[in-house]
Each structure stands twice: as structure tokens, then as C-alpha cells.
Design a protein around this motif. Sequence first.
Motif, short mmCIF file in Angstrom:
data_model
loop_
_atom_site.label_atom_id
_atom_site.label_comp_id
_atom_site.label_asym_id
_atom_site.label_seq_id
_atom_site.Cartn_x
_atom_site.Cartn_y
_atom_site.Cartn_z
N VAL A 27 40.03 6.63 -4.97
CA VAL A 27 40.05 7.21 -3.62
C VAL A 27 39.48 6.23 -2.59
O VAL A 27 39.87 6.23 -1.43
N ARG A 35 43.71 15.00 -6.39
CA ARG A 35 42.36 14.43 -6.28
C ARG A 35 41.32 15.38 -6.88
O ARG A 35 40.80 16.27 -6.20
N ASP A 85 42.83 13.91 3.18
CA ASP A 85 42.18 12.59 3.18
C ASP A 85 40.69 12.76 3.47
O ASP A 85 39.83 12.22 2.76
N ASP A 124 37.06 12.45 0.70
CA ASP A 124 35.90 11.55 0.82
C ASP A 124 34.62 12.37 0.75
O ASP A 124 33.64 11.98 0.10
MN MN Z 1 40.98 8.19 2.37
#
Ligand code: MN
Length: 348
Positions: A274, A101, A242, A246
Motif C-alpha cells: 500500500v 486491501r 485510498d 492509509d
Molecule cells: Mn494510497
Amino acid sequence: MRFAIIPGDGIGKEVTAEAVKVLAAVERTFGRRFEYEHLPWSADHFLQTGVTIPSNGYDHLRTFDAIFIGALGDPRVPDNRHARDILLGTRFELDLYVNYRPIKLLDERLCPLKGRTPHDVNFTVFRENTEGLYVSIGGRFKAGTDDEIAIQEELNTYKGVHRIVRYAFEFAKTHGLTKVCMADKSNAMTDGHALWQRVFRQLATEYSGIDATHYYIDALAMYMVLDPGQFQVIVTNNLFGDIITDLGATFQGGLGMAASGNIHPGKTSMFEPVHGSAPKFAGKNIANPIGAISSAALMLETLGLHPEAAAIEAAVLKAVRERQVTHDAGGTLGTREAGDFIAAAVTR
Ligand code: MN
Ligand code: NAD
Ligand code: IPM
């Protein structure tokens, strides 16, 4: 190249259409031929058929060069069963242990952090993607009563921790980066995260040119906001990864901007924005397609199509700079029109 396309639910359907539109522009521009197989797996499909993913579903996915997913999640499926099978199931069954990410700010104006520029916000999070708190080990006893007991175990294995930490160090090394930061909660989770500590310290000794640092995850969240420029590579577990991605997405201009890859090196991997299905935005032509389109670029990059991936990235940058984007990113375009602009920029 053959791609499995799973648009999924809500805005997933809309942003996937734009990503495929941009892939088609890549085909035209670079004289390539991509084949797409659209798979209907979604909340609608589950509610109509009772099937989340067919019994040969994961084997079928393995036959493609890559998989693209829009988003999964629908209020009509409150236990999220279909998303667990389709999204998390694909991560687990195809053993996609690297959740890649990148947190990259394209334009200063998009960043909510005061005074921060693209120079300060440019790092990569590697989220462990196959274990941690996501393994669904546990259960409920006396559910629905005042005596209810709910247990959800976190799984950390030497193999699982070792391979994601190794990947983070190797990524840093091959990209000429000098800093890798591991984040855990080993002060409270003194067993599971002691394993992360041991593996990280052990592997760090093999990378003499890399500064290996550690923050507890709570402090890391604070430092991300306070001083994002100190980070180059962050490696962490499934749940923490996770959450902080964000947060990282907001630095990039919001969830609509952030891209991700779910990778097992050398095997069929999966790419997705995402963000989720944003039910309130669905069907209104307002969702930002950039996270999805940039995920398609990550897909091509991972498959070794570097000029093609770079063409998409340049087109996205042009759209952002010229404000040919959706409202959340400071433009006036709809989802489809934003996708049209990027596709046309690729073609040029
Ligand atoms: Mn997520
Ligand atoms: P969400 O990411 O769907 O939306 C949260 C908010 O972020 C939205 O209200 C919107 O303001 C903004 N946003 C998200 N995507 C955007 C886009 N493309 N353009 C502009 N703004 C955007 O998160 P949620 O509301 O917590 O979850 C909704 C559903 O999606 C749930 O069912 C959840 O489980 C699921 N979900 C799925 C995935 C996935 O498939 N990978 C990821 C996250 C959430
Ligand atoms: C993500 C999502 C998923 C996750 C949900 C939908 C299960 O939030 O891909 O970031 O937690 O991994």
C-alpha cells in the motif's frame, strides 16, 4: 507461473527484492518453478528514455499470470506522469476493478489504538479501482493565471459501482462474514453517490444473511479509530478507499505493513504494497519489506496457491512476534535482513 516484476522507484526497488527473495524460498520449499521478468519501468527509465511504458506494455503485462509492483513516485517527475501510466494505467487498462486491501493487525504491540488487539482489527476494504476521481477527466483553462479554472470530474457508472459492491458482498458470503458497510458522501455528492446508495440497497436485498450498513465517509473515518471491531467488510470509491487504507495501515503498525491486490477475477492481476516510494528512506536498507512480502502472499493466494500463501503469512507472523523486523515495526533489522529472516522461516 510467470510473474512480471516492476520494482519501480525509491524503496519500491528494495522491498520488491525481498518479496522476490521470499517467492524463491517458496519455490524451494514447495518444489515449484516461478519465472520472473523484471521490467525497468520507473522514474529513472522515464528520465533516461522519455518512455513511461512502451506502446505494447499493457498487452505484454496481460501475458503473465500476475504482476508485482514495488512503488512509483519520484520528486524528479513532479507531475507523476510515469506513475500515472505504469501504476494507474495498469489498473485501468487491465480493468483491475477490485482493490483488495486487508487491514489485519498481527500483534497488539504494533497498534497505535489504545487497548486494541488483533481481535479488534481484522477487516477488509474493497476500493473501487477503475473510476471515481481517478479517471483524469477534466482540465485546466488559463492555467497559471489568476483566472485559472481547474476541473477534475468524478465518474461513477452503474457497471463500475455494481461490480465492486457485488464483489464485496460475495467476498463476505464466501468467507462466512455477516457485515458489509458501504461508505460514500451522498449527503454532499447528491448525484454521483446517489448511484452508490441505489446499487448498495438493491444488492443488499440479495444477501439476507448479511447486515448491510452505511456510513458517510467522514463518520466512517471516526468509527474506524473509535471502534474498528465493528467492521468486517468495507466497500467504497476510489479516492475514499485510498485515504482510509492509509489510516487502516497505521492500525496494522504502519504503511510498511500493509498489502494489496488489484484484481480482475479470472484475469491477470497486480499486487503491490500500500505504501509509496518513500524517497527519504530510499537506498538506506531501512524500509519495512512486510507490506511487499504480504502482497506476494496475496498474489499466490489469488492464484490458488493456498499452502504457499499460508507459509508466507506464517513466516511474517513469526518475524513480527519474534521482533525480527525493521525499526518501524519495533525491531533492529535492515530491509534485507528482515527479508532473509522471513525467507528462512518459509524454508523451515
Ligand atoms: Mn494510497
Ligand atoms: P509513502 O508511502 O511513500 O511514505 C510515507 C511515509 O510512510 C514514509 O515517510 C514512512 O514514514 C512511511 N513508510 C512508507 N513505506 C514504508 C516502509 N516500507 N517501511 C517503513 N515506513 C514506511 O507516501 P508519500 O511520502 O506520500 O509518497 C512518496 C511517493 O510515493 C510519492 O511520489 C507518491 O505519489 C508515491 N506513492 C506511490 C504509491 C504506489 O506506488 N502504490 C503509493 C503511495 C504513494
Ligand atoms: C495507492 C497510491 C496511488 C493511489 C497513487 C500513487 C496514485 O496512493 O496505491 O494507494 O492513489 O491509488
